[in-house]
Design a protein around this motif. Sequence first.
Motif, PDB file in Angstrom:
ATOM      1  N   UNK A  78      38.502  -9.573-111.863  1.00 40.72           N
ATOM      2  CA  UNK A  78      39.038 -10.787-112.462  1.00 40.72           C
ATOM      3  C   UNK A  78      37.896 -11.622-113.034  1.00 40.72           C
ATOM      4  N   UNK A  79      37.995 -11.946-114.309  1.00 36.31           N
ATOM      5  CA  UNK A  79      36.996 -12.762-114.993  1.00 36.31           C
ATOM      6  C   UNK A  79      37.642 -14.083-115.406  1.00 36.31           C
ATOM      7  N   UNK A  80      36.849 -15.051-115.889  1.00 36.98           N
ATOM      8  CA  UNK A  80      37.436 -16.315-116.346  1.00 36.98           C
ATOM      9  C   UNK A  80      38.447 -16.152-117.476  1.00 36.98           C
ATOM     10  N   UNK A  81      38.407 -15.006-118.160  1.00 33.65           N
ATOM     11  CA  UNK A  81      39.356 -14.771-119.250  1.00 33.65           C
ATOM     12  C   UNK A  81      40.435 -13.758-118.885  1.00 33.65           C
ATOM     13  N   UNK A  82      40.482 -13.339-117.617  1.00 31.31           N
ATOM     14  CA  UNK A  82      41.503 -12.386-117.186  1.00 31.31           C
ATOM     15  C   UNK A  82      40.891 -11.104-116.650  1.00 31.31           C
ATOM     16  N   UNK A  83      41.724 -10.092-116.469  1.00 31.77           N
ATOM     17  CA  UNK A  83      41.257  -8.822-115.925  1.00 31.77           C
ATOM     18  C   UNK A  83      40.357  -8.103-116.930  1.00 31.77           C
ATOM     19  N   UNK A  84      39.250  -7.559-116.434  1.00 32.94           N
ATOM     20  CA  UNK A  84      38.317  -6.844-117.293  1.00 32.94           C
ATOM     21  C   UNK A  84      38.885  -5.493-117.702  1.00 32.94           C
ATOM     22  N   UNK A  85      38.292  -4.905-118.731  1.00 33.43           N
ATOM     23  CA  UNK A  85      38.713  -3.577-119.170  1.00 33.43           C
ATOM     24  C   UNK A  85      38.451  -2.575-118.052  1.00 33.43           C
ATOM     25  N   UNK A  86      39.453  -1.815-117.621  1.00 28.25           N
ATOM     26  CA  UNK A  86      39.266  -0.905-116.487  1.00 28.25           C
ATOM     27  C   UNK A  86      38.199   0.155-116.749  1.00 28.25           C
ATOM     28  N   UNK A  87      37.429   0.434-115.705  1.00 27.37           N
ATOM     29  CA  UNK A  87      36.376   1.442-115.748  1.00 27.37           C
ATOM     30  C   UNK A  87      36.590   2.438-114.613  1.00 27.37           C
ATOM     31  N   UNK A  88      35.923   3.598-114.715  1.00 25.77           N
ATOM     32  CA  UNK A  88      35.974   4.554-113.615  1.00 25.77           C
ATOM     33  C   UNK A  88      35.469   3.906-112.332  1.00 25.77           C
ATOM     34  N   UNK A  89      36.097   4.248-111.206  1.00 27.13           N
ATOM     35  CA  UNK A  89      35.644   3.735-109.916  1.00 27.13           C
ATOM     36  C   UNK A  89      34.185   4.108-109.686  1.00 27.13           C
ATOM     37  N   UNK A  90      33.410   3.266-108.991  1.00 30.36           N
ATOM     38  CA  UNK A  90      31.991   3.556-108.772  1.00 30.36           C
ATOM     39  C   UNK A  90      31.736   4.876-108.058  1.00 30.36           C
ATOM     40  N   UNK A  91      32.706   5.348-107.292  1.00 29.62           N
ATOM     41  CA  UNK A  91      32.549   6.590-106.532  1.00 29.62           C
ATOM     42  C   UNK A  91      33.262   7.761-107.199  1.00 29.62           C
ATOM     43  N   UNK A  92      33.618   7.624-108.480  1.00 29.65           N
ATOM     44  CA  UNK A  92      34.390   8.655-109.175  1.00 29.65           C
ATOM     45  C   UNK A  92      33.631   9.973-109.240  1.00 29.65           C
ATOM     46  N   UNK A  93      34.383  11.063-109.158  1.00 26.06           N
ATOM     47  CA  UNK A  93      33.822  12.399-109.313  1.00 26.06           C
ATOM     48  C   UNK A  93      34.523  13.128-110.437  1.00 26.06           C
ATOM     49  N   UNK A  94      34.266  14.417-110.546  1.00 27.18           N
ATOM     50  CA  UNK A  94      34.964  15.200-111.556  1.00 27.18           C
ATOM     51  C   UNK A  94      36.352  15.579-111.032  1.00 27.18           C
TER      52      UNK A  94
END
Length: 310
Positions: A78-94
């Motif tokens: 959550x940012x001051x302008x709303x939800x950020x653009x979704x990214x891969x989870x930090x622990x993402x794998x193949x």
Amino acid sequence: MSRRRHAAYVAITLGALVASSSPAAADSGTGRVTHWAPSGIVSDQYESHPAFDPLTGDLYFVRSTPQFRGWRILYSHCTPSGWSSPQDAPFAGDGVEADPWFSPDGRSVWFISNRTTDGVHREDLDIWRVERGADGHWGQPVRLPSPINSTGYEWFPRLAPDGWLYFGSDRPGGFGKTDIWRARTDGQGGWTVENAGPALNGPNDEYEALPSPNGQRLILMAENGAGDVRTLYESHKTGNGWSPRRALGPDVNATGSEIGALFSPTGKTLMFARDLHGNESGEFFVWRGGLSAASAAEEAWPAACPAPQH
């Protein structure tokens, strides 16, 4: 990937079919169901299986194609302008990954994956766990050992307050095709696994079991034999184990496509995903007031993003 679950998840079922084929509604209050579609999260893809980080408020969820293929765990903050653009989870794998769930203290995440293990890309989905360090960074995910993971498919790992880990599995020895199982540590580094029993399991497919934060209620997602109707059920803990499951009402089970339930931290509110078909595909919905006394005030969950200015 399990052909049964895949076929069931992409099926389109009319609400009238659900009403005619589902068991009687549970005793929970009717409440109201609202569409939760914040800008930045909603898309023309299939969003499901939400999980809020207890420490940061970040939203983790599964995004896949409108046909519910190619599952990936994404996160947004959550940012001051709303939800950020979704990214891969930090622990993402193949590979395929789904069904994230945070421990209440926010120090670990449980999920399923068929990521490469020891140089071998696995065909089946297994349960994994990743721990967060004191510095706030995620460590390396660890695949849980046998007998939790089997040669079959495991789904939707959820830890109850009493220490039992509930999950779905199509391993042999169940009451039907895919059953709900549960596991707990034996105190010596191993795990004991048992079937969750006939109150929750039947002759068809049960994939997802979500214990409430106080451990007294359980929300179950199960499918009919044809794999084209998915229903959310409720069970309560009794002195003899879980009560026989009963379907939630038609406000919740509206299209036969309801999956990926999540309790609010208080257990008074339930979020889940529903397939709206067409351009909207899988979307999030929130059931308010149905899990608490009729006189109880609705809670403000999920929290507004951005937060209201005072």
